[in-house]
Write an enzyme that holds these catalytic residues in place. Sequence first.
Site, PDB file in Angstrom:
ATOM      1  N   HIS A  21      38.943  33.955   6.588  1.00 56.52           N
ATOM      2  CA  HIS A  21      39.274  35.027   7.756  1.00 56.52           C
ATOM      3  C   HIS A  21      38.402  34.843   8.794  1.00 56.52           C
ATOM      4  O   HIS A  21      37.230  34.584   8.819  1.00 56.52           O
ATOM      5  CB  HIS A  21      39.248  36.437   7.214  1.00 56.52           C
ATOM      6  CG  HIS A  21      39.805  37.636   7.891  1.00 56.52           C
ATOM      7  ND1 HIS A  21      39.353  37.835   9.299  1.00 56.52           N
ATOM      8  CD2 HIS A  21      41.014  38.000   7.677  1.00 56.52           C
ATOM      9  CE1 HIS A  21      40.386  38.862   9.596  1.00 56.52           C
ATOM     10  NE2 HIS A  21      41.288  38.895   8.930  1.00 56.52           N
ATOM     11  N   THR A  29      48.923  38.912   8.159  1.00 55.46           N
ATOM     12  CA  THR A  29      48.837  38.647   6.606  1.00 55.46           C
ATOM     13  C   THR A  29      49.897  39.367   6.017  1.00 55.46           C
ATOM     14  O   THR A  29      50.675  38.947   4.982  1.00 55.46           O
ATOM     15  CB  THR A  29      47.296  38.902   6.023  1.00 55.46           C
ATOM     16  OG1 THR A  29      46.424  38.238   6.727  1.00 55.46           O
ATOM     17  CG2 THR A  29      47.644  38.674   4.540  1.00 55.46           C
ATOM     18  N   ASP A  57      48.945  31.804   5.861  1.00 54.85           N
ATOM     19  CA  ASP A  57      49.701  32.881   6.132  1.00 54.85           C
ATOM     20  C   ASP A  57      49.931  33.049   7.511  1.00 54.85           C
ATOM     21  O   ASP A  57      50.913  33.455   8.136  1.00 54.85           O
ATOM     22  CB  ASP A  57      48.981  34.181   5.795  1.00 54.85           C
ATOM     23  CG  ASP A  57      47.424  34.411   6.407  1.00 54.85           C
ATOM     24  OD1 ASP A  57      47.130  33.444   7.167  1.00 54.85           O
ATOM     25  OD2 ASP A  57      46.953  35.548   5.880  1.00 54.85           O
ATOM     26  N   HIS A  58      49.094  32.730   8.401  1.00 58.21           N
ATOM     27  CA  HIS A  58      49.130  32.608   9.901  1.00 58.21           C
ATOM     28  C   HIS A  58      48.068  31.818  10.614  1.00 58.21           C
ATOM     29  O   HIS A  58      47.361  31.193   9.851  1.00 58.21           O
ATOM     30  CB  HIS A  58      49.153  34.068  10.448  1.00 58.21           C
ATOM     31  CG  HIS A  58      47.822  34.845   9.719  1.00 58.21           C
ATOM     32  ND1 HIS A  58      46.734  34.395  10.420  1.00 58.21           N
ATOM     33  CD2 HIS A  58      47.573  35.902   8.884  1.00 58.21           C
ATOM     34  CE1 HIS A  58      45.785  35.405   9.841  1.00 58.21           C
ATOM     35  NE2 HIS A  58      46.664  36.264   9.206  1.00 58.21           N
ATOM     36  N   GLU A  68      44.348  32.352   3.721  1.00 58.25           N
ATOM     37  CA  GLU A  68      44.278  33.103   4.812  1.00 58.25           C
ATOM     38  C   GLU A  68      43.935  32.132   6.115  1.00 58.25           C
ATOM     39  O   GLU A  68      43.012  31.245   5.931  1.00 58.25           O
ATOM     40  CB  GLU A  68      42.900  34.000   4.774  1.00 58.25           C
ATOM     41  CG  GLU A  68      42.455  34.808   6.002  1.00 58.25           C
ATOM     42  CD  GLU A  68      43.320  35.814   6.478  1.00 58.25           C
ATOM     43  OE1 GLU A  68      44.076  36.415   5.719  1.00 58.25           O
ATOM     44  OE2 GLU A  68      43.203  35.715   7.761  1.00 58.25           O
TER      45      GLU A  68
HETATM   46  C1  GP9 Z   1      42.526  41.888   4.427  1.00 59.75           C
HETATM   47  C2  GP9 Z   1      43.364  40.420   4.770  1.00 59.75           C
HETATM   48  C3  GP9 Z   1      43.246  40.326   6.164  1.00 59.75           C
HETATM   49  O1  GP9 Z   1      43.090  42.367   3.161  1.00 59.75           O
HETATM   50  O2  GP9 Z   1      44.676  40.482   4.332  1.00 59.75           O
HETATM   51  O3  GP9 Z   1      44.429  40.381   7.005  1.00 59.75           O
HETATM   52  P1  GP9 Z   1      44.529  39.839   8.155  1.00 59.75           P
HETATM   53  O4  GP9 Z   1      43.507  40.490   9.191  1.00 59.75           O
HETATM   54  O5  GP9 Z   1      44.417  38.348   8.534  1.00 59.75           O
HETATM   55  O6  GP9 Z   1      46.082  40.276   8.789  1.00 59.75           O
END
Ligand code: GP9
Length: 414
Positions: free
Chosen positions: A194, A80, A253-254, A38
């Site tokens: 996150h 994500t 992921d980003h 994340e």
């Molecule tokens: C929650 C997580 C967050 O399940 O994958 O996703 P995001 O907010 O980073 O897209």
Amino acid sequence: IEDAVDWFAGRADLQKTAENEPLFGAYKGKNVLVIQAEAFQSMVIGQSVGGVEITPNLNKLIGQSLYFPNFYHMTAQGRTSDADFLTSCSLHPMTSGSVFSRFADHDFRCLPEILNGEGYDTTVHHAYDGSFWNRTNMYRGMEYNEFYTINDYENDEPLGWSLGDKSFFRQTIDQLLERGQQPFYSLAITLSGHHPFNISSSAVDFDSGEFKGTTFGDYMEDMHYVDEAVGELVERMKDEGLWDNTIVLFYGDHDNSLYDMSVYEQFYGRALSDQEKDAIVRQVPFFIHFPNDENAGVSEKAVGQIDTAPTILQLLGISTEGNPLMGVSMVSASESPVVFRNGGFATASLYYLPSGDGVTENGSCYSLPDGEKTDIALCTPGAEAAKEELRVSDMVVEHDLVPKLLDLPREKNE
Ligand code: GP9
């Protein structure tokens, strides 16, 4: 359909090179563990604050792996879920919304489905509500054998949004051992990184120095925690005898949603060019650790999330033929520009930043690696190709074209 058939036939020419290279099938039958981390940006890799490394475990692991410093995330509003779709299904996300939320009822041909047919046990693990990003429905369509959600984890380490990554990895390995099936293909999606990165200070042993108390400082501390979690995962895999029969892929992921560039300039201690500012929030780490530390090194190729599925297929010796995958294996000699959702792109030598609606005349073209602004004409063909790639991907996703494109011959329509 004809446009898409033609486009994929052109792509197949690039993809089939992989089948004649030594790495094709070099890891046939090995387990594959993919870690989607994340909000993990490349900028923390190899960096220290006050003489202390932010990511000591990853830095060491990268030294024993094949690392791609020019890897870019290609996500859009689906964040994500876009990273997951790009990586697993090798198609682009949508400009608006998430493919997971909007098109879970469409038929895609993603890695789990392909690998099920090759005798793999396919699982996905994420310690959060299964309905978030419509994962339960999407993963059913992707044909994972099992989706482990927060309901399958004991919350013995409450941290951030739910369960801390240390416990998440520990319990994910428990789940794989309990299944007792090999080879496995498993995707583990972390969450402790996150936004807003305010995990408990008792969980983190890192001093972000001059950034302490800011969101950027919290981010560095959070990444340090995630790094420790990866370090523990590696040790656990070694203890369980999994390390040397598993290919481990790790990617961010980003970006981290922090776009105040003055903070990045403070971090690097210098002014950043427009190209660097754009690249910093697009570059996420990507590396592949092979059994016995084989093939360790650095590949300078420009690559992106969309290239992940073809990479895994090459390593496992599975042809991409007949599957409408847009990426090109990262470990192959073939190259293809990394196309961003806004119409920009990156190659080893060019970086294109569109402006407005992505009309070439209004964009900016930079040469790499120096990052100097250069003649826009150099980027025009790439910008047009990027636009066409995105158009084809959108048609495939929106009009449910994958079933119509499967198992087609590789010849172009004349
Ligand atoms: C929650 C997580 C967050 O399940 O994958 O996703 P995001 O907010 O980073 O897209």
